[in-house]
Design an enzyme around this catalytic site. Structure first.
Site, PDB file in Angstrom:
ATOM      1  N   ASN A  56       0.803  -1.233   0.000  1.00 53.81           N
ATOM      2  CA  ASN A  56       0.000   0.000   0.000  1.00 53.81           C
ATOM      3  C   ASN A  56       0.832   1.277   0.000  1.00 53.81           C
ATOM      4  OD1 ASN A  56       0.754  -0.457   2.669  1.00 53.81           O
ATOM      5  ND2 ASN A  56      -1.169   0.259   3.528  1.00 53.81           N
ATOM      6  N   ARG A  94      11.022   3.828   5.913  1.00 52.63           N
ATOM      7  CA  ARG A  94      10.783   3.857   7.352  1.00 52.63           C
ATOM      8  C   ARG A  94      11.556   2.753   8.074  1.00 52.63           C
ATOM      9  NH1 ARG A  94       4.726   4.905   8.846  1.00 52.63           N
ATOM     10  NH2 ARG A  94       4.236   2.756   9.260  1.00 52.63           N
ATOM     11  N   LYS A 130      12.238  -7.836   1.636  1.00 54.72           N
ATOM     12  CA  LYS A 130      11.283  -8.593   0.811  1.00 54.72           C
ATOM     13  C   LYS A 130      10.121  -7.633   0.528  1.00 54.72           C
ATOM     14  CE  LYS A 130       8.117 -11.628  -0.508  1.00 54.72           C
ATOM     15  NZ  LYS A 130       7.142 -10.577  -0.877  1.00 54.72           N
ATOM     16  N   PRO A 131      10.103  -7.024  -0.684  1.00 53.60           N
ATOM     17  CA  PRO A 131       8.993  -6.123  -0.999  1.00 53.60           C
ATOM     18  C   PRO A 131       7.737  -6.920  -1.360  1.00 53.60           C
ATOM     19  CG  PRO A 131      10.508  -6.242  -2.862  1.00 53.60           C
ATOM     20  CD  PRO A 131      11.041  -7.178  -1.805  1.00 53.60           C
ATOM     21  N   ALA A 132       6.605  -6.254  -1.328  1.00 52.45           N
ATOM     22  CA  ALA A 132       5.345  -6.938  -1.662  1.00 52.45           C
ATOM     23  C   ALA A 132       5.378  -7.411  -3.111  1.00 52.45           C
ATOM     24  CB  ALA A 132       4.186  -5.982  -1.446  1.00 52.45           C
ATOM     25  N   GLU A 151       4.088  -3.859  12.654  1.00 47.64           N
ATOM     26  CA  GLU A 151       3.106  -2.804  12.384  1.00 47.64           C
ATOM     27  C   GLU A 151       1.968  -3.491  11.640  1.00 47.64           C
ATOM     28  OE1 GLU A 151       0.974  -0.422  10.762  1.00 47.64           O
ATOM     29  OE2 GLU A 151       2.615   0.410   9.566  1.00 47.64           O
ATOM     30  N   ARG A 207      -7.212   8.996   2.039  1.00 46.67           N
ATOM     31  CA  ARG A 207      -5.775   8.946   1.737  1.00 46.67           C
ATOM     32  C   ARG A 207      -5.463   7.523   1.266  1.00 46.67           C
ATOM     33  NH1 ARG A 207      -1.539   7.883   5.785  1.00 46.67           N
ATOM     34  NH2 ARG A 207       0.472   8.421   4.862  1.00 46.67           N
ATOM     35  N   CYS A 250      -3.511   1.241   6.916  1.00 49.68           N
ATOM     36  CA  CYS A 250      -3.875   0.717   8.240  1.00 49.68           C
ATOM     37  C   CYS A 250      -4.298   1.834   9.185  1.00 49.68           C
ATOM     38  CB  CYS A 250      -2.739  -0.110   8.815  1.00 49.68           C
ATOM     39  SG  CYS A 250      -1.235   0.817   8.927  1.00 49.68           S
ATOM     40  N   GLU A 275     -11.127  -4.672   8.999  1.00 53.14           N
ATOM     41  CA  GLU A 275     -10.483  -3.559   8.298  1.00 53.14           C
ATOM     42  C   GLU A 275     -10.943  -3.573   6.839  1.00 53.14           C
ATOM     43  OE1 GLU A 275      -6.220  -3.992   8.394  1.00 53.14           O
ATOM     44  OE2 GLU A 275      -5.944  -1.832   8.568  1.00 53.14           O
TER      45      GLU A 275
HETATM   46  C1  SIN Z   1       0.223   1.844   6.638  1.00 55.30           C
HETATM   47  O1  SIN Z   1      -0.884   1.926   6.161  1.00 55.30           O
HETATM   48  O2  SIN Z   1       0.738   0.738   6.828  1.00 55.30           O
HETATM   49  C2  SIN Z   1       1.049   3.049   7.034  1.00 55.30           C
HETATM   50  C3  SIN Z   1       0.387   4.341   6.830  1.00 55.30           C
HETATM   51  C4  SIN Z   1       1.238   5.540   7.137  1.00 55.30           C
HETATM   52  O3  SIN Z   1       2.442   5.453   7.408  1.00 55.30           O
HETATM   53  O4  SIN Z   1       0.683   6.623   7.109  1.00 55.30           O
END
Ligand code: SIN
Length: 486
Positions: A158, A166, A181-183, A257, A285, A291, A388
């Protein structure tokens, strides 16, 4: 650059030990444009042996990387921030093509992502320690911090760049090497980032990238190797739980996370214009595929009708289209599976008595579009209030008292973020402190900021990314006891 040039130029191989190479068995997988439902290109499909080779490269590079002066590590990140900023348009276009979000959203993500590099370039030189006298007076204690060692970083589709920077930013700043490991759905942004970091001066072996169609094919060999000392994962709670189990035998450090089910509380003393703006941001957004997206709108009964009317007008006015078209606010969802899940949750709510005041269905045509939707009169037992939704759907329910609002907001296994809209400062503090979440937005629909600690509690995970805390996740504390003879 044009769309074609962007796709032609992005590396499509694995990045191991500073070299680009095909996968062990030569296999590849397709990366698609969710806005058109068409193929963009093919990328090397990492196998178990490739994952092992990435571990070897990361382990080999670890000691010399840890010994590199913090200033030098910080300057690599600073140069990477500059390169990302200079190339924001190209990176944004690449992201829009593989993920779907609008160019405006992608540009915002490039800025957000680059900020993590800038922030951690400044943190690299501030890794602290201390020196103190033993309480019995007889010796001294020296407390230092050192890198945890090679890390496995698993990033989601996403936010293909920001969730990478990060994790990579603090790992680089702390002196850790890594395997990323990217998606599977969005590997291109990460491959472009690896190229850019190399240009910024990151030595070979520090960052290794292994895209794959099978996450377990990569995580298995990496996490069973005791030399890998940390896992940082952003993704679903379900997968997070399995990864926690995989880290148990080697007791690797973890940052998790995971999922969210954010409540967005609007009290009757709120500035409704501010609340509706905040609602559109918190919901829309990233097309709602976040998340931290508001998942449940809890509105005080006396203003619920007016709030719903205004939110409906705003959502109905959002232009939907391929992310590269001008003025597009809402792009496609990432794939048919994601769109199916959104349809299912809306269908369930409507069957139980909810009313769509706008949207409520997928859009016709190519790509995985779902109309921005507001649901009113959502009954308590609707699945959408517990699961979710990860899409452009805003379910509205009502409450009468502050206690009721807090109890409903906290009545979930998740605890990532909550939002509160009120003009009463006392209430803002009471409710902000009462929300059982790692983050709270007060009169704002956006909490994400590279200089703030991002993370949750309960089933939303543990550990913090960004802020003062972010680098600590990649550092071990070590203490030296000095005995003085005289
Ligand atoms: C996420 O959706 O995993 C992160 C969203 C964010 O950093 O704002």
């Amino acid at each position: 650059m044009s769309e074609r040039e962007i796709i032609e130029r992005v590396p499509k191989q694995l990045f191991i030990g500073g070299t680009w190479r095909g996968s062990d068995d030569g296999s590849v997988f397709g990366v698609d444009d969710p806005g058109r439902g068409s193929r963009l290109c093919e990328v090397a499909d990492g196998q178990g042996v490739d994952a092992k080779a990435a571990v070897e490269a990361a382990v080999r590079a670890q000691d010399s990387w840890a010994a590199t002066p913090p200033r030098e590590r910080g300057e690599i990140l600073r140069r990477a921030w500059r390169l990302m900023t200079d190339r924001a348009d190209d990176l944004a276009l690449l992201m829009t093509l593989e993920m779907g979000k609008s160019l405006t959203e992608s540009r915002a993500e490039v800025t957000y992502a680059a900020e993590y590099f800038r922030w951690f370039s400044e943190e690299a030189v501030r890794i602290d320690g201390n020196y103190k006298r033993n309480p019995d007076g007889g010796g001294r204690m020296v407390v230092t911090r050192r890198p945890v060692g090679p890390c496995l970083l698993i990033t989601p589709w996403n936010f293909p760049l920001a969730m990478g920077t990060r994790k990579i930013g603090p790992a680089v700043a702390a002196g850790c090497t890594m395997i990323v490991k990217p998606a599977q759905l969005t590997p291109l942004s990460m491959l472009a980032l690896a190229d850019l970091l190399t240009e910024a001066g990151l030595p070979g072996g520090v960052l290794n990238v292994v895209p794959s169609t099978s996450a377990s094919r990569v995580t298995g060999p990496v996490l069973t190797d005791p030399r890998v000392r940390k896992l940082s994962f952003t993704g679903s709670t379900e997968v997070g739980r399995k990864l926690v189990e995989q880290c148990a035998p080697n007791l690797q450090r973890m940052s998790m996370e995971l999922g969210g089910n954010a409540a967005f509380l609007v009290f009757d003393d709120a500035d409704l214009d501010v609340a509706v703006d905040g609602a559109v941001t918190a919901k829309m957004r990233n097309n709602g595929e976040s998340c931290v997206a508001a998942n449940r709108f809890l509105v005080q009964s006396s203003i619920a009708e007016e709030f719903t009317r205004r939110l409906t007008d705003r959502m109905a006015g959002l232009r939907m289209g391929h992310g590269t078209e001008s003025d597009v606010a809402v792009g496609p969802l990432v794939n048919e599976g994601q769109r199916g899940k959104v349809s299912e949750l809306v269908g369930d709510a409507v069957e139980r008595g909810a009313r769509a005041t706008t949207g409520g269905s997928p859009a016709e045509g190519d790509g995985y579009f779902y109309r921005p939707t507001v649901l009113a009169d959502v009954p308590e037992d609707a699945r959408i209030l517990r699961e979710e939704v990860f899409g452009p759907v805003a379910p509205v329910t009502t409450f009468d008292t502050e206690e009721e609002a807090l109890s409903e907001a906290n009545g979930t296994e998740y605890g990532l973020v909550g939002y509160v809209f009120t003009r009463d400062l006392d209430r803002a503090v009471r409710v902000g402190e009462g929300l059982d979440t790692g983050m709270v937005g007060v009169n704002t629909g956006l909490v994400s900021n590279a200089s703030a600690p991002f993370g949750g509690v309960k089933a939303s995970g543990f550990g913090r990314e960004g802020g003062d805390e972010g680098i600590g996740e990649y550092l071990e504390t070590k203490y030296l006891a000095l005995t003085l003879r005289s």
